[in-house]
Design an enzyme around this catalytic site. Structure first.
Site, PDB file in Angstrom:
ATOM      1  N   LYS A  51     -27.389 -46.950  57.314  1.00 18.59           N
ATOM      2  CA  LYS A  51     -27.443 -48.266  56.655  1.00 18.59           C
ATOM      3  C   LYS A  51     -28.897 -48.596  56.259  1.00 18.59           C
ATOM      4  CE  LYS A  51     -23.327 -49.870  59.078  1.00 18.59           C
ATOM      5  NZ  LYS A  51     -22.695 -50.551  60.193  1.00 18.59           N
ATOM      6  N   GLN A  95     -23.988 -54.293  65.161  1.00 18.65           N
ATOM      7  CA  GLN A  95     -23.139 -53.099  65.176  1.00 18.65           C
ATOM      8  C   GLN A  95     -22.095 -53.179  66.290  1.00 18.65           C
ATOM      9  OE1 GLN A  95     -23.159 -50.797  62.823  1.00 18.65           O
ATOM     10  NE2 GLN A  95     -21.751 -49.358  63.760  1.00 18.65           N
ATOM     11  N   ASP A 118     -20.819 -58.748  57.326  1.00 18.08           N
ATOM     12  CA  ASP A 118     -19.681 -57.997  57.864  1.00 18.08           C
ATOM     13  C   ASP A 118     -18.361 -58.711  57.563  1.00 18.08           C
ATOM     14  OD1 ASP A 118     -20.014 -55.551  59.138  1.00 18.08           O
ATOM     15  OD2 ASP A 118     -20.888 -56.473  60.927  1.00 18.08           O
TER      16      ASP A 118
HETATM   17  N1  GUN Z   1     -18.781 -50.379  63.595  1.00 18.33           N
HETATM   18  C1  GUN Z   1     -18.015 -49.585  62.794  1.00 18.33           C
HETATM   19  N2  GUN Z   1     -17.885 -50.126  61.560  1.00 18.33           N
HETATM   20  C2  GUN Z   1     -18.572 -51.288  61.579  1.00 18.33           C
HETATM   21  C3  GUN Z   1     -18.820 -52.296  60.594  1.00 18.33           C
HETATM   22  O1  GUN Z   1     -18.360 -52.251  59.447  1.00 18.33           O
HETATM   23  N3  GUN Z   1     -19.587 -53.339  61.015  1.00 18.33           N
HETATM   24  C4  GUN Z   1     -20.088 -53.430  62.269  1.00 18.33           C
HETATM   25  N4  GUN Z   1     -20.814 -54.504  62.584  1.00 18.33           N
HETATM   26  N5  GUN Z   1     -19.877 -52.526  63.203  1.00 18.33           N
HETATM   27  C5  GUN Z   1     -19.134 -51.452  62.845  1.00 18.33           C
END
Ligand code: GUN
Length: 290
Positions: A51, A95, A118
């Site tokens: 990311k 996350q 998110d």
């Molecule tokens: N863990 C796996 N996919 C995601 C996501 O799209 N957002 C977040 N915050 N954690 C994740």
């Protein structure tokens, strides 16, 4: 049979984002994303690093905030309070999953809904359900529908079956697909669904988001259906240098032989999730306008 190439479609999305970032920068705004990671789960660190890397490729400013596996709830809450107040941050992502001592929903509830890239905050969940496009839609479901759109797959009137009812994927994806614009007839199936394979065989579009390696076998799939595989599962593989390989929730070879189109793992939905996160971050900066 068509292989739906997530990498190519993600590149399209990222090119759109890059143009929007340039337009924002011309107006004096540099979009900023803060990614918070608690603990040392190796897969989560891989995701977070990619990311951050994608942000830098697009000209989005990013901050990675790492907390130890022993971090307290209050420490995480304080990080979120600080990021809410920080004008240089347009998007905040914590996350998932955090370590067990952390109450994730309390953290999500504290994130400024205007920075919730998110799309997990109840305000944004509500906006998705009512069809208010000023909200943020979770990245993985957005990635799934973007693959369908970019590949010219008709959703209007189609029967879509989503396997999985998570907040991250299943529930928001069901809302998206049934909303005006996509107009699908949606069934959400899950681990307690009776005769799951028969329910899935009704699907024109079958989406697997259960988190179990190769769970969806050929007997779940109607001849000619479109199959979207959201799963990313590590399975041991002594033949690989790193000791594992990635497989989806779909038994790829046997399902590919029955369906009309399928997303591979890796190279399918996974590629899209980061691209949609960038798109949400750009949207957050555009909406705030400062
Ligand atoms: N863990 C796996 N996919 C995601 C996501 O799209 N957002 C977040 N915050 N954690 C994740």
């Amino acid at each position: 049979m068509t292989i739906l190439n997530g990498k190519e479609i993600a590149a399209e999305v990222l090119a759109e984002c890059r143009e929007k970032v340039e337009a924002l920068q011309a107006g004096g705004i540099t979009p900023g994303l803060a990614v918070v990671i608690v603990g040392d789960d190796p897969a989560s660190h891989v995701y977070v690093n990619s990311k951050v890397r994608t942000c830098s490729e697009l000209g989005i400013r990013s901050r990675k905030i790492e907390l130890s596996a022993e971090a307290t709830q209050e420490q995480v809450l304080q990080v979120v309070r600080d990021l809410n107040a920080d004008e240089s941050v347009h998007g905040i992502l914590v996350q998932s999953p955090p370590p067990p001592q952390i109450n994730e929903s309390e953290i999500i509830d504290l994130i400024d809904p205007g920075k919730d890239v998110d799309g997990f905050h109840p305000i944004n969940v509500g906006k998705l359900v009512v069809g208010d496009e000023s909200g943020f839609v979770p990245c993985t479901p957005q990635g799934c529908v973007r693959i369908l759109q970019s590949s010219g797959i008709e959703t209007t009137g189609a029967r879509a079956v989503v396997i999985g009812r998570s907040l991250l994927v299943g529930k928001p994806l069901a809302s998206l697909l049934m909303n005006k614009g996509f107009n699908a007839t949606v069934t959400v199936a899950h681990s307690r669904t009776r005769d799951l394979a028969a329910v899935c065989r009704e699907a024109d579009i079958l989406i697997a988001a259960i988190g179990q390696p190769e769970f969806v076998t050929a007997d779940f799939v109607r001849e000619g259906a479109v199959v979207i595989d959201v799963g990313v599962n590590r399975v041991e593989d002594a033949g690989r240098k790193r000791g594992y390989r990635l497989v989806g929730d779909v038994a790829y070879e046997e399902v590919a032989a029955r369906c009309s189109a399928i997303t591979p793992v890796p190279g399918g939905v996974g590629q899209m999730t980061i691209a949609m996160l960038m798109s949400n971050t750009v949207k957050a900066a555009e909406l705030r306008g400062s």
